[in-house]
Design a protein around this motif. Sequence first.
Motif, PDB file in Angstrom:
ATOM      1  N   TYR A  64       0.629  -1.094  -0.109  1.00 38.76           N
ATOM      2  CA  TYR A  64       0.013  -0.261   0.810  1.00 38.76           C
ATOM      3  C   TYR A  64       0.498   1.329  -0.099  1.00 38.76           C
ATOM      4  O   TYR A  64       2.021   0.815   0.698  1.00 38.76           O
ATOM      5  CB  TYR A  64      -1.328   0.590   1.171  1.00 38.76           C
ATOM      6  CG  TYR A  64      -1.921  -0.855   0.944  1.00 38.76           C
ATOM      7  CD1 TYR A  64      -2.604  -0.404   0.575  1.00 38.76           C
ATOM      8  CD2 TYR A  64      -1.858  -2.485   2.095  1.00 38.76           C
ATOM      9  CE1 TYR A  64      -3.600  -2.273   0.670  1.00 38.76           C
ATOM     10  CE2 TYR A  64      -2.463  -3.050   2.099  1.00 38.76           C
ATOM     11  CZ  TYR A  64      -3.723  -3.024   1.032  1.00 38.76           C
ATOM     12  OH  TYR A  64      -4.555  -4.422   1.727  1.00 38.76           O
ATOM     13  N   THR A  66       0.569   4.950   1.340  1.00 39.00           N
ATOM     14  CA  THR A  66      -0.543   6.084   1.762  1.00 39.00           C
ATOM     15  C   THR A  66      -0.402   7.203   2.072  1.00 39.00           C
ATOM     16  O   THR A  66       1.283   7.575   2.013  1.00 39.00           O
ATOM     17  CB  THR A  66      -1.487   5.928   2.913  1.00 39.00           C
ATOM     18  OG1 THR A  66      -0.627   5.596   3.949  1.00 39.00           O
ATOM     19  CG2 THR A  66      -1.332   3.813   3.126  1.00 39.00           C
ATOM     20  N   ASP A  67      -0.827   8.631   2.160  1.00 38.25           N
ATOM     21  CA  ASP A  67      -0.090   9.509   2.714  1.00 38.25           C
ATOM     22  C   ASP A  67       0.281   9.492   4.549  1.00 38.25           C
ATOM     23  O   ASP A  67       0.018   8.804   5.203  1.00 38.25           O
ATOM     24  CB  ASP A  67      -1.207  10.468   3.023  1.00 38.25           C
ATOM     25  CG  ASP A  67      -2.851  10.836   4.063  1.00 38.25           C
ATOM     26  OD1 ASP A  67      -2.308  11.255   4.468  1.00 38.25           O
ATOM     27  OD2 ASP A  67      -3.110   9.677   3.734  1.00 38.25           O
ATOM     28  N   CYS A  70      -1.610   8.996   6.595  1.00 35.02           N
ATOM     29  CA  CYS A  70      -3.054   7.907   6.540  1.00 35.02           C
ATOM     30  C   CYS A  70      -4.196   8.221   6.571  1.00 35.02           C
ATOM     31  O   CYS A  70      -4.676   7.202   7.082  1.00 35.02           O
ATOM     32  CB  CYS A  70      -3.212   6.436   7.604  1.00 35.02           C
ATOM     33  SG  CYS A  70      -1.450   5.953   7.403  1.00 35.02           S
ATOM     34  N   SER A  71      -5.142   9.478   6.470  1.00 35.09           N
ATOM     35  CA  SER A  71      -5.745  10.082   6.347  1.00 35.09           C
ATOM     36  C   SER A  71      -6.714  10.675   5.645  1.00 35.09           C
ATOM     37  O   SER A  71      -7.624  10.964   4.928  1.00 35.09           O
ATOM     38  CB  SER A  71      -6.290  11.510   7.130  1.00 35.09           C
ATOM     39  OG  SER A  71      -5.443  12.165   6.756  1.00 35.09           O
ATOM     40  N   PHE A  73      -5.929   9.442   1.565  1.00 41.19           N
ATOM     41  CA  PHE A  73      -5.866   8.428   0.686  1.00 41.19           C
ATOM     42  C   PHE A  73      -5.093   7.224   0.645  1.00 41.19           C
ATOM     43  O   PHE A  73      -4.326   7.646   2.425  1.00 41.19           O
ATOM     44  CB  PHE A  73      -5.177   9.049  -0.756  1.00 41.19           C
ATOM     45  CG  PHE A  73      -3.557   9.571  -0.958  1.00 41.19           C
ATOM     46  CD1 PHE A  73      -3.068   8.640  -1.340  1.00 41.19           C
ATOM     47  CD2 PHE A  73      -3.793  10.637  -0.699  1.00 41.19           C
ATOM     48  CE1 PHE A  73      -1.738   8.410  -0.960  1.00 41.19           C
ATOM     49  CE2 PHE A  73      -2.183  11.024  -0.889  1.00 41.19           C
ATOM     50  CZ  PHE A  73      -1.067  10.100  -0.974  1.00 41.19           C
ATOM     51  N   LYS A  74      -5.243   5.310   0.436  1.00 41.01           N
ATOM     52  CA  LYS A  74      -4.514   4.600   0.194  1.00 41.01           C
ATOM     53  C   LYS A  74      -5.021   3.964  -0.733  1.00 41.01           C
ATOM     54  O   LYS A  74      -6.461   3.974  -1.282  1.00 41.01           O
ATOM     55  CB  LYS A  74      -5.807   4.112   1.137  1.00 41.01           C
ATOM     56  CG  LYS A  74      -4.806   2.082   1.903  1.00 41.01           C
ATOM     57  CD  LYS A  74      -5.252   2.144   3.238  1.00 41.01           C
ATOM     58  CE  LYS A  74      -4.685   0.220   3.026  1.00 41.01           C
ATOM     59  NZ  LYS A  74      -5.665  -0.650   4.073  1.00 41.01           N
ATOM     60  N   VAL A  99       4.822  10.141   1.269  1.00 40.45           N
ATOM     61  CA  VAL A  99       3.959   9.521   0.855  1.00 40.45           C
ATOM     62  C   VAL A  99       4.117   7.781   1.822  1.00 40.45           C
ATOM     63  O   VAL A  99       5.523   8.103   2.250  1.00 40.45           O
ATOM     64  CB  VAL A  99       3.493   8.684  -0.335  1.00 40.45           C
ATOM     65  CG1 VAL A  99       2.831   9.807  -1.676  1.00 40.45           C
ATOM     66  CG2 VAL A  99       4.939   8.357  -1.216  1.00 40.45           C
TER      67      VAL A  99
END
Length: 318
Positions: A64, A66-67, A70-71, A73-74, A99
């Motif tokens: 994965y 994410t930003d 983790c808030s 996008f993922k 990221v």
Amino acid sequence: MNNDPHQTPSTPTTILKYYDDMFNLKSTASLVSSFLSDDGRHVLVLDSTVFHPQGGGQPADGGYITDVDCSRFKFVVQDVRSKNVFERHVEELEEGLQVLLSVDESKRKLNSRLHSAGHLLDLCLEKVGLSHLDPSKGYHFPDGPYVEYKGSVPQAELQSKQKELEFEANNLISKGGKVVSVGVYSYEEASELCGGGLPDYIPKESTPRVVKLGDFPGCPCGGTHVSDISDLVNIKVTQVRTKKGITKVLKFLTKIGEPKFLAFFVDLGVESTRINTRSFNGSLDRVVGNLTLTIKNFVVNGALSFDIRYFPPQTIAS
């Protein structure tokens, strides 16, 4: 030693963090650029990565991105190539965005075991009288892994060499030995570390990365590996075949936590009163010596047969 920071062919270059630490499965990176590929997928170019791309006979990692909080996008990493190609599942991303990269641990471990198993078989060649074979190709995918060599084995010896290779590989696994990434070197330095020569497929202008298995000489490799030879658990050499000057060795790895052996027995003293239907699905554990037999899939079909799986005691306990 070459101080080149482990570059991919892409521009700008991407630092391959798994070169130095094959067991770090999380890291942060900065987005260098993003664009749509010809097939409509979105490409992210990162300044560094812990994801192993497909290449060298090893499949690409999954995982994965994410930003960092983790808030926002993922999205799922479905493909990794030398230019860090990922399937895009989010809105437009700005360059310089930080990221978080997370590698799928189970997939990485399987890929690493399969890759290390290929190199271990290379090391067994001399022990079984096949030192004339030269490594030429490895396919370390779960759907039928094998290693190929330039050179032939007499047809009359194929079956015996299959058994000898399997025995020697599992002997080395039982002894164990640390697997380490030594570093990235000039061609000449790498050649010396790898026993005085490198395979023909290594370009003379390259700066190979060298990996060592136990006390054996190093080998040129850009992939990921287990931390110890004993982590391979068990190798099954299913076939050795020769055709047109190429010898292929097909291998199979016992899954971690799965039985090492599979056999069929008719009579283990199971009380017949337990089996009173045509098909019984269940299990029955019996201790025989230092092994526990887990008996599954009882089938009554004229004769009684049992699917018997052998588990080491610690596996049952866990």
